[in-house]
Design a protein around this motif. Structure first.
Motif, PDB file in Angstrom:
ATOM      1  N   UNK A  66      26.376  36.496  50.884  1.00 36.25           N
ATOM      2  CA  UNK A  66      27.678  35.962  50.222  1.00 36.25           C
ATOM      3  C   UNK A  66      27.877  36.729  48.879  1.00 36.25           C
ATOM      4  N   UNK A  67      27.090  37.235  47.976  1.00 37.71           N
ATOM      5  CA  UNK A  67      27.135  37.632  46.637  1.00 37.71           C
ATOM      6  C   UNK A  67      27.894  38.944  47.032  1.00 37.71           C
ATOM      7  N   UNK A  68      27.532  39.703  47.894  1.00 44.65           N
ATOM      8  CA  UNK A  68      27.934  41.154  48.081  1.00 44.65           C
ATOM      9  C   UNK A  68      29.292  41.136  48.627  1.00 44.65           C
ATOM     10  N   UNK A  69      29.572  40.032  49.562  1.00 46.39           N
ATOM     11  CA  UNK A  69      30.927  39.801  50.182  1.00 46.39           C
ATOM     12  C   UNK A  69      32.038  39.329  49.035  1.00 46.39           C
ATOM     13  N   UNK A  70      31.600  38.107  48.268  1.00 44.11           N
ATOM     14  CA  UNK A  70      32.156  37.961  47.091  1.00 44.11           C
ATOM     15  C   UNK A  70      32.689  38.988  45.902  1.00 44.11           C
ATOM     16  N   UNK A  71      31.652  39.725  45.715  1.00 41.68           N
ATOM     17  CA  UNK A  71      31.789  40.814  44.523  1.00 41.68           C
ATOM     18  C   UNK A  71      32.448  41.992  45.173  1.00 41.68           C
ATOM     19  N   UNK A  72      32.731  41.971  46.479  1.00 42.78           N
ATOM     20  CA  UNK A  72      33.121  43.097  47.177  1.00 42.78           C
ATOM     21  C   UNK A  72      34.664  42.756  47.221  1.00 42.78           C
ATOM     22  N   UNK A  73      34.987  41.596  47.509  1.00 50.73           N
ATOM     23  CA  UNK A  73      36.494  41.070  47.286  1.00 50.73           C
ATOM     24  C   UNK A  73      36.966  41.429  46.090  1.00 50.73           C
ATOM     25  N   UNK A  74      35.992  41.087  44.946  1.00 51.13           N
ATOM     26  CA  UNK A  74      36.433  41.385  43.705  1.00 51.13           C
ATOM     27  C   UNK A  74      36.693  42.926  43.486  1.00 51.13           C
ATOM     28  N   UNK A  75      35.786  43.797  43.950  1.00 53.73           N
ATOM     29  CA  UNK A  75      36.110  44.809  43.651  1.00 53.73           C
ATOM     30  C   UNK A  75      37.197  45.696  44.342  1.00 53.73           C
ATOM     31  N   UNK A 100      40.179  44.780  42.275  1.00 51.90           N
ATOM     32  CA  UNK A 100      40.172  45.844  41.118  1.00 51.90           C
ATOM     33  C   UNK A 100      40.613  47.030  41.544  1.00 51.90           C
ATOM     34  N   UNK A 101      40.387  47.436  42.812  1.00 49.58           N
ATOM     35  CA  UNK A 101      40.833  48.687  43.276  1.00 49.58           C
ATOM     36  C   UNK A 101      42.435  48.768  43.236  1.00 49.58           C
ATOM     37  N   UNK A 102      42.998  47.895  43.281  1.00 53.50           N
ATOM     38  CA  UNK A 102      44.372  47.783  43.074  1.00 53.50           C
ATOM     39  C   UNK A 102      44.964  47.892  41.623  1.00 53.50           C
ATOM     40  N   UNK A 103      43.983  47.748  40.786  1.00 55.00           N
ATOM     41  CA  UNK A 103      44.214  47.944  39.457  1.00 55.00           C
ATOM     42  C   UNK A 103      44.540  46.595  38.885  1.00 55.00           C
ATOM     43  N   UNK A 104      44.202  45.464  39.542  1.00 55.57           N
ATOM     44  CA  UNK A 104      44.596  44.087  39.223  1.00 55.57           C
ATOM     45  C   UNK A 104      43.071  43.584  38.359  1.00 55.57           C
ATOM     46  N   UNK A 105      43.152  42.482  37.674  1.00 59.70           N
ATOM     47  CA  UNK A 105      42.199  41.769  37.132  1.00 59.70           C
ATOM     48  C   UNK A 105      41.037  42.634  36.067  1.00 59.70           C
ATOM     49  N   UNK A 106      41.658  43.511  35.356  1.00 60.45           N
ATOM     50  CA  UNK A 106      41.038  44.135  34.313  1.00 60.45           C
ATOM     51  C   UNK A 106      40.900  43.568  33.129  1.00 60.45           C
ATOM     52  N   UNK A 107      41.906  42.545  32.875  1.00 57.96           N
ATOM     53  CA  UNK A 107      41.793  41.717  31.532  1.00 57.96           C
ATOM     54  C   UNK A 107      40.533  41.047  31.497  1.00 57.96           C
ATOM     55  N   UNK A 108      39.966  41.198  30.227  1.00 63.41           N
ATOM     56  CA  UNK A 108      38.758  40.560  29.721  1.00 63.41           C
ATOM     57  C   UNK A 108      38.449  39.272  30.706  1.00 63.41           C
ATOM     58  N   UNK A 110      35.340  59.304  52.331  1.00 64.77           N
ATOM     59  CA  UNK A 110      34.281  58.573  51.839  1.00 64.77           C
ATOM     60  C   UNK A 110      34.640  57.429  51.212  1.00 64.77           C
ATOM     61  N   UNK A 111      35.169  57.524  50.129  1.00 61.28           N
ATOM     62  CA  UNK A 111      35.698  56.249  49.340  1.00 61.28           C
ATOM     63  C   UNK A 111      36.637  55.422  50.162  1.00 61.28           C
ATOM     64  N   UNK A 112      37.447  55.914  50.787  1.00 60.85           N
ATOM     65  CA  UNK A 112      38.339  55.224  51.778  1.00 60.85           C
ATOM     66  C   UNK A 112      37.638  54.484  52.726  1.00 60.85           C
ATOM     67  N   UNK A 113      36.745  55.083  53.587  1.00 58.68           N
ATOM     68  CA  UNK A 113      36.127  54.576  54.717  1.00 58.68           C
ATOM     69  C   UNK A 113      35.213  53.338  54.125  1.00 58.68           C
ATOM     70  N   UNK A 114      34.613  53.630  53.235  1.00 56.71           N
ATOM     71  CA  UNK A 114      33.795  52.415  52.711  1.00 56.71           C
ATOM     72  C   UNK A 114      34.669  51.147  52.429  1.00 56.71           C
ATOM     73  N   UNK A 115      35.855  51.166  51.856  1.00 53.14           N
ATOM     74  CA  UNK A 115      36.681  50.164  51.691  1.00 53.14           C
ATOM     75  C   UNK A 115      37.426  49.568  53.199  1.00 53.14           C
ATOM     76  N   UNK A 116      37.789  50.456  53.918  1.00 53.73           N
ATOM     77  CA  UNK A 116      38.199  50.000  55.286  1.00 53.73           C
ATOM     78  C   UNK A 116      36.929  49.128  55.991  1.00 53.73           C
TER      79      UNK A 116
END
Lengths: 110, 131
Positions: free
Chosen positions: A60-69, A72-80, B25-31
């Motif tokens: 669950x931790x990896x799943x939820x922090x994975x969603x967070x990442x 953040x990959x989209x460039x959102x949620x970087x505000x402190x 690799x980066x993209x595969x990890x996300x998909x």
């Protein structure tokens, strides 16, 4: 920062312990009643339960922090402020989900 | 690096450096992470929805295509995602080239081997007789 390290630690735990237990579970299930009983005996022993609950929390931790990442990959949620709130929510969420799932599982086992 | 910073016109268009690849690799990890978000939810929901969690019920669950197919995907994509994730960790922390190569190779063997065992067990359940 802490949640980012947790993401790695839980990822490594899931890669080894998580997938090993999933594979062992499937193999025991496919190998007849005796094999499954010995898996079940170990899995429901005190040590087995601690490991399984730890893996559930890691999941669950990896799943939820994975969603967070992913967010953040989209460039959102970087505000402190938002970033920190999001990080704390992953920890609260993972503990709540783990507790809820095991409360149900241990209840159903009775 | 933004696309506009590339040195050649074709590089600007494709957004790639001189190696012409590297983002896979980066993209595969996300998909795979997105796929596992759905498959993980399916897995937990299935365990919650099964009437009992004894061996017979579990085998009936994975004997049916509705259980066997998502489980096969969970195994394959799970091991792939673990392999990709371990590569990031190893590449970040192991700086000696020989050790890094050896560890990444070991991870590949473990992931393929583990995946094969899990798929074999699943196949035996899916194609076997329900006990």
């Amino acid at each position: 920062m802490a949640v980012s390290i947790l993401h790695r630690v839980t990822g490594v735990a899931l890669s080894f312990a998580g997938l090993a237990i999933l594979t062992w579970w499937l193999f025991a299930m496919s190998s007849g009643a005796e094999a499954y009983d010995s898996f079940k005996g170990l899995a429901t022993s005190p040590v087995g339960l601690v490991v399984l609950i730890g893996i559930t929390w890691s999941f669950f931790q990896h799943l939820l922090s994975g969603i967070r990442h992913l967010v953040m990959d989209t460039g959102a949620a970087f505000e402190l402020g938002i970033n920190k709130t999001f990080a704390i929510l992953t920890i609260i969420g993972s503990i709540a989900l783990t507790a809820a799932l095991w409360f149900y599982l241990l209840g159903a086992a009775k | 690096m933004s696309r506009g910073e590339s040195a050649t016109p074709l590089g600007v268009v494709r957004g790639l450096g001189s190696a012409h690849h590297g983002g896979e690799h980066w993209l595969t990890e996300r998909v795979t992470s997105l796929a596992l978000l759905f498959l993980g939810t399916w897995f937990i929901a299935s365990l919650l929805l099964l009437p009992k969690l004894d061996q017979r019920t579990l085998i009936e669950w994975l004997h049916a295509p509705s259980g066997a197919i998502p489980m096969a995907l969970l195994v394959v994509i799970g091991f792939r995602h673990a392999l990709d994730g371990m590569k990031v960790v190893i590449d970040d922390y192991v700086h000696e080239e020989g050790s890094r190569f050896a560890l990444n190779l070991l991870m590949l063997f473990l992931a393929v081997g583990g995946g094969a065992i899990a798929l074999f067990a699943l196949a035996r359940i899916a194609f076997g007789a329900v006990a």
